[in-house]
Design a protein around this motif. Structure first.
Motif, PDB file in Angstrom:
ATOM      1  N   SER A 158       0.809  -1.220   0.000  1.00 55.86           N
ATOM      2  CA  SER A 158       0.000   0.000   0.000  1.00 55.86           C
ATOM      3  C   SER A 158       0.841   1.269   0.000  1.00 55.86           C
ATOM      4  CB  SER A 158      -0.933   0.003   1.220  1.00 55.86           C
ATOM      5  OG  SER A 158      -0.192  -0.083   2.420  1.00 55.86           O
ATOM      6  N   VAL A 159       2.096   1.192   0.422  1.00 54.95           N
ATOM      7  CA  VAL A 159       2.987   2.353   0.410  1.00 54.95           C
ATOM      8  C   VAL A 159       4.070   2.118  -0.641  1.00 54.95           C
ATOM      9  CG1 VAL A 159       4.572   3.779   1.753  1.00 54.95           C
ATOM     10  CG2 VAL A 159       2.540   2.814   2.847  1.00 54.95           C
ATOM     11  N   HIS A 160       4.263   3.091  -1.526  1.00 54.03           N
ATOM     12  CA  HIS A 160       5.217   2.959  -2.631  1.00 54.03           C
ATOM     13  C   HIS A 160       5.001   1.640  -3.387  1.00 54.03           C
ATOM     14  CE1 HIS A 160       6.872   6.388  -0.732  1.00 54.03           C
ATOM     15  NE2 HIS A 160       7.641   5.776   0.136  1.00 54.03           N
ATOM     16  N   PRO A 161       3.807   1.446  -3.959  1.00 52.65           N
ATOM     17  CA  PRO A 161       3.492   0.175  -4.626  1.00 52.65           C
ATOM     18  C   PRO A 161       4.410  -0.103  -5.811  1.00 52.65           C
ATOM     19  CG  PRO A 161       1.858   1.861  -5.155  1.00 52.65           C
ATOM     20  CD  PRO A 161       2.716   2.418  -4.060  1.00 52.65           C
ATOM     21  N   VAL A 162       4.571  -1.381  -6.114  1.00 52.22           N
ATOM     22  CA  VAL A 162       5.513  -1.807  -7.153  1.00 52.22           C
ATOM     23  C   VAL A 162       4.833  -2.633  -8.255  1.00 52.22           C
ATOM     24  CG1 VAL A 162       7.528  -1.755  -5.638  1.00 52.22           C
ATOM     25  CG2 VAL A 162       6.128  -3.836  -5.754  1.00 52.22           C
ATOM     26  N   GLY A 163       3.511  -2.686  -8.257  1.00 53.04           N
ATOM     27  CA  GLY A 163       2.826  -3.555  -9.210  1.00 53.04           C
ATOM     28  C   GLY A 163       2.600  -2.966 -10.587  1.00 53.04           C
ATOM     29  N   ALA A 164       2.600  -1.636 -10.711  1.00 52.63           N
ATOM     30  CA  ALA A 164       2.328  -1.008 -12.003  1.00 52.63           C
ATOM     31  C   ALA A 164       3.574  -1.044 -12.886  1.00 52.63           C
ATOM     32  CB  ALA A 164       1.871   0.435 -11.799  1.00 52.63           C
ATOM     33  N   ARG A 165       3.353  -1.074 -14.196  1.00 55.08           N
ATOM     34  CA  ARG A 165       4.454  -1.080 -15.158  1.00 55.08           C
ATOM     35  C   ARG A 165       3.949  -0.542 -16.487  1.00 55.08           C
ATOM     36  NH1 ARG A 165       6.476  -6.159 -18.020  1.00 55.08           N
ATOM     37  NH2 ARG A 165       6.423  -4.589 -19.687  1.00 55.08           N
ATOM     38  N   LEU A 166       4.870  -0.239 -17.391  1.00 55.05           N
ATOM     39  CA  LEU A 166       4.467   0.164 -18.736  1.00 55.05           C
ATOM     40  C   LEU A 166       3.570  -0.911 -19.334  1.00 55.05           C
ATOM     41  CD1 LEU A 166       7.855   1.558 -20.106  1.00 55.05           C
ATOM     42  CD2 LEU A 166       5.744   2.871 -19.815  1.00 55.05           C
ATOM     43  N   GLY A 167       2.458  -0.492 -19.880  1.00 54.20           N
ATOM     44  CA  GLY A 167       1.547  -1.429 -20.533  1.00 54.20           C
ATOM     45  C   GLY A 167       0.552  -2.091 -19.613  1.00 54.20           C
ATOM     46  N   GLY A 168       0.664  -1.901 -18.293  1.00 54.81           N
ATOM     47  CA  GLY A 168      -0.304  -2.535 -17.407  1.00 54.81           C
ATOM     48  C   GLY A 168       0.220  -2.780 -16.014  1.00 54.81           C
ATOM     49  N   TYR A 328     -10.067 -12.725 -14.671  1.00 52.54           N
ATOM     50  CA  TYR A 328      -8.610 -12.809 -14.750  1.00 52.54           C
ATOM     51  C   TYR A 328      -8.198 -12.659 -16.211  1.00 52.54           C
ATOM     52  CZ  TYR A 328      -3.911 -14.320 -13.482  1.00 52.54           C
ATOM     53  OH  TYR A 328      -2.563 -14.368 -13.257  1.00 52.54           O
ATOM     54  N   PRO A 329      -7.240 -11.775 -16.518  1.00 51.04           N
ATOM     55  CA  PRO A 329      -6.913 -11.470 -17.919  1.00 51.04           C
ATOM     56  C   PRO A 329      -6.004 -12.529 -18.544  1.00 51.04           C
ATOM     57  CG  PRO A 329      -5.475 -10.242 -16.486  1.00 51.04           C
ATOM     58  CD  PRO A 329      -6.412 -10.985 -15.574  1.00 51.04           C
ATOM     59  N   ASP A 330      -5.974 -12.549 -19.865  1.00 51.99           N
ATOM     60  CA  ASP A 330      -5.006 -13.401 -20.559  1.00 51.99           C
ATOM     61  C   ASP A 330      -3.583 -12.940 -20.250  1.00 51.99           C
ATOM     62  OD1 ASP A 330      -7.052 -14.863 -21.753  1.00 51.99           O
ATOM     63  OD2 ASP A 330      -7.142 -13.533 -23.494  1.00 51.99           O
ATOM     64  N   ALA A 331      -3.397 -11.622 -20.148  1.00 50.80           N
ATOM     65  CA  ALA A 331      -2.100 -11.055 -19.768  1.00 50.80           C
ATOM     66  C   ALA A 331      -2.363  -9.746 -19.043  1.00 50.80           C
ATOM     67  CB  ALA A 331      -1.224 -10.813 -20.995  1.00 50.80           C
ATOM     68  N   PRO A 332      -1.624  -9.461 -17.958  1.00 53.26           N
ATOM     69  CA  PRO A 332      -1.876  -8.229 -17.210  1.00 53.26           C
ATOM     70  C   PRO A 332      -1.224  -6.995 -17.823  1.00 53.26           C
ATOM     71  CG  PRO A 332      -0.181  -9.497 -16.134  1.00 53.26           C
ATOM     72  CD  PRO A 332      -0.637 -10.328 -17.299  1.00 53.26           C
ATOM     73  N   TYR A 333      -0.476  -7.152 -18.921  1.00 55.69           N
ATOM     74  CA  TYR A 333       0.149  -5.996 -19.563  1.00 55.69           C
ATOM     75  C   TYR A 333       0.370  -6.278 -21.042  1.00 55.69           C
ATOM     76  CZ  TYR A 333       4.556  -8.629 -19.354  1.00 55.69           C
ATOM     77  OH  TYR A 333       5.522  -9.584 -19.517  1.00 55.69           O
ATOM     78  N   ASN A 334       0.532  -5.205 -21.802  1.00 54.39           N
ATOM     79  CA  ASN A 334       0.947  -5.282 -23.201  1.00 54.39           C
ATOM     80  C   ASN A 334       2.394  -4.817 -23.287  1.00 54.39           C
ATOM     81  OD1 ASN A 334      -1.805  -5.638 -23.470  1.00 54.39           O
ATOM     82  ND2 ASN A 334      -2.161  -3.744 -24.598  1.00 54.39           N
ATOM     83  N   SER A 335       3.191  -5.441 -24.088  1.00 58.21           N
ATOM     84  CA  SER A 335       4.552  -4.963 -24.332  1.00 58.21           C
ATOM     85  C   SER A 335       4.475  -3.796 -25.307  1.00 58.21           C
ATOM     86  CB  SER A 335       5.422  -6.085 -24.905  1.00 58.21           C
ATOM     87  OG  SER A 335       5.575  -7.123 -23.960  1.00 58.21           O
ATOM     88  N   LEU A 336       4.856  -2.619 -24.873  1.00 64.18           N
ATOM     89  CA  LEU A 336       4.742  -1.415 -25.688  1.00 64.18           C
ATOM     90  C   LEU A 336       6.119  -0.971 -26.172  1.00 64.18           C
ATOM     91  CD1 LEU A 336       2.281   0.747 -23.543  1.00 64.18           C
ATOM     92  CD2 LEU A 336       1.714  -0.892 -25.344  1.00 64.18           C
ATOM     93  N   PHE A 337       6.179  -0.512 -27.402  1.00 61.05           N
ATOM     94  CA  PHE A 337       7.400   0.104 -27.929  1.00 61.05           C
ATOM     95  C   PHE A 337       7.215   1.613 -27.883  1.00 61.05           C
ATOM     96  CE2 PHE A 337       9.775   2.076 -31.417  1.00 61.05           C
ATOM     97  CZ  PHE A 337      11.066   1.698 -31.051  1.00 61.05           C
ATOM     98  N   LEU A 338       8.145   2.299 -27.223  1.00 66.58           N
ATOM     99  CA  LEU A 338       8.068   3.752 -27.096  1.00 66.58           C
ATOM    100  C   LEU A 338       8.952   4.421 -28.134  1.00 66.58           C
ATOM    101  CD1 LEU A 338       8.269   4.220 -23.206  1.00 66.58           C
ATOM    102  CD2 LEU A 338       6.275   3.699 -24.633  1.00 66.58           C
TER     103      LEU A 338
END
Length: 431
Positions: A158-168, A328-338
């Motif tokens: 809950s403090v300084h969460p680490v679950g988010a990332r590019l694409g999801g 529940y998703p097939d994948a929790p993120y998409n691989s994105l090209f920036l």
């Protein structure tokens, strides 16, 4: 009337996030000097990002604030992902909004119960208040706990969460875990409803003022994690147009940058959001407005307390709506090209608009970063409010009464002073 000259110094503001000070000088019955100073050391967080890979940004900016880490992550992701031709999945969009609901819930509950309520119930702090009003404190801790649980669901903590990332997100929670939390969120709705009625029943000062409101607006829902900037003056701006109208400047007695909108102070935060977006509140909250007799738009900054309570109800409602049919998703993120370039992003932190800009080179490294937090945007408005509110309150009051009213005014904005401190560019001129 006997002329008097007094100077009131508040060397350390209480019940705010971070450290600041206030100076008031009154001569006769006129406020001749007022200064809100931010004196925390600069934290260099924008400089820390230079040379980092884009994927590292989301974890670094989460450390800027212990109360609003999700806002920093989502604004950064919105900015960086604007450099991709690909889009995140609908599942990610929905879950990011649910993730954000947790932050609004925990931040607003903390502010109302532990920082603001002692002002209106006659106590110096929440610990003293708890002896006479234990149920109010328990309710606040329960609602804050629900928000922390939502953040932890997607962020891992809950403090300084680490679950988010590019694409999801790095991981998706199980359907069983989500269903269990949804039932707990539903059980907190009565507490949230009671809180709104309780806040509306408090003897809030009647202090109408004229000010400019700035908030995100989204055509499909009450803006939180995305949208365009709308102002009460009629401006509509995307993130890339922010710097054309909003400007930061230094004050000699502050390590924070102060903002203006085309030369004018402005308000961002829950009351500004409600003033601009109240037509998008769900039906049950439209009915709640009628029940408590709350007219919008409001020009009374003390109504920020009620605005936060209403947004707690909204955050619970939205989280339940988004998670009630969780799959529940097939994948929790998409691989994105920036692509290399300059990305702009923003979202609505609990305290208001949070804007980010990143310059990305062709190696995927951050060349420059700029972050404009809501507290620095509100500081010019806070000073303007202090001038008007204290004069209306009556400068003939004793020092203790003036000090308390000044702190109440400042707490209306729930300033996060640590977030507002920046490195100040030194310009030395020699002749």
């Amino acid at each position: 009337m006997t002329s008097r000259r007094i100077r009131i110094d508040v060397p350390a503001l209480t019940r705010v996030e971070g450290e600041g000070s206030l100076r008031l000088e009154i001569k006769g019955n006129k406020l001749v000097e007022l200064g809100l100073s931010i004196f925390e050391p600069p934290r260099y967080f924008e400089k820390f990002l230079e040379g980092r890979e884009a994927r590292e940004v989301v974890d670094i900016v989460a450390r800027i604030c212990g109360i609003c880490p999700v806002a920093y992550q989502i604004s950064a992701l919105n900015a960086l992902e604007s450099l991709s031709t690909q889009a995140v999945s609908p599942w990610v969009q929905r879950m990011r909004r649910a993730f954000y609901c947790g932050e609004w819930l925990q931040s607003h509950a903390l502010h109302i119960h532990l920082l603001a309520l002692p002002d209106y119930l006659g106590f110096d702090n929440a610990i003293a208040m708890a002896e006479r009003h234990p149920e109010e404190v328990k309710r606040g801790l329960k609602l804050q706990g629900m928000g922390n649980a939502l953040i932890r669901l997607f962020g891992g903590r809950s403090v300084h969460p680490v679950g988010a990332r590019l694409g999801g997100f790095h991981h998706a929670p199980s359907a069983e875990t989500v269903a269990d939390l949804v039932e707990k969120l539903k059980g907190a709705q009565e507490d949230a409803r009671n809180l709104t009625h309780f806040c509306a029943s408090l003897p809030l000062p009647d202090d109408p003022q004229s000010f400019i409101c700035v908030a995100l607006h989204h055509p499909d829902h009450y803006a939180m994690e995305s949208g365009e900037i709308h102002t009460s003056t009629g401006l509509v701006l995307n993130a890339a147009q922010f710097e054309q109208h909003f400007h930061e400047h230094h004050k000699p007695d502050s390590t924070a940058l102060w903002s203006d909108l085309d030369g004018h102070p402005y308000l961002t935060g829950p009351l500004a959001r409600l003033n601009i977006n109240h037509a998008q509140l769900p039906d049950f909250l439209q009915a709640r407005l009628q029940e408590i007799g709350f007219q919008l738009p409001s020009s009374n900054m003390f109504h920020s307390l009620i605005a936060r309570a209403l947004e707690i109800e909204l955050a619970l409602h939205e989280a339940i709506r988004l998670l009630d049919e969780y799959a529940y998703p097939d994948a929790p993120y998409n691989s994105l090209f920036l692509e290399p370039g300059i990305g702009f992003g923003m979202s609505e932190a609990p305290r208001g608009l949070l804007w980010h800009r990143y310059a990305l080179d062709d190696q995927g490294l951050i060349q420059a970063a700029r972050i404009v937090p809501p507290t620095s945007q509100n500081q010019a408005r806070i000073e303007e409010d202090l001038h008007r509110s204290l004069s209306r309150f009556g400068l003939n009051h004793d020092e203790d009464a003036l000090r308390l009213r000044a702190e109440q005014v400042i707490r209306n904005y729930d300033p996060c002073i640590s977030c507002a401190t920046h490195f100040l560019r030194l310009e030395k001129h020699e002749t």
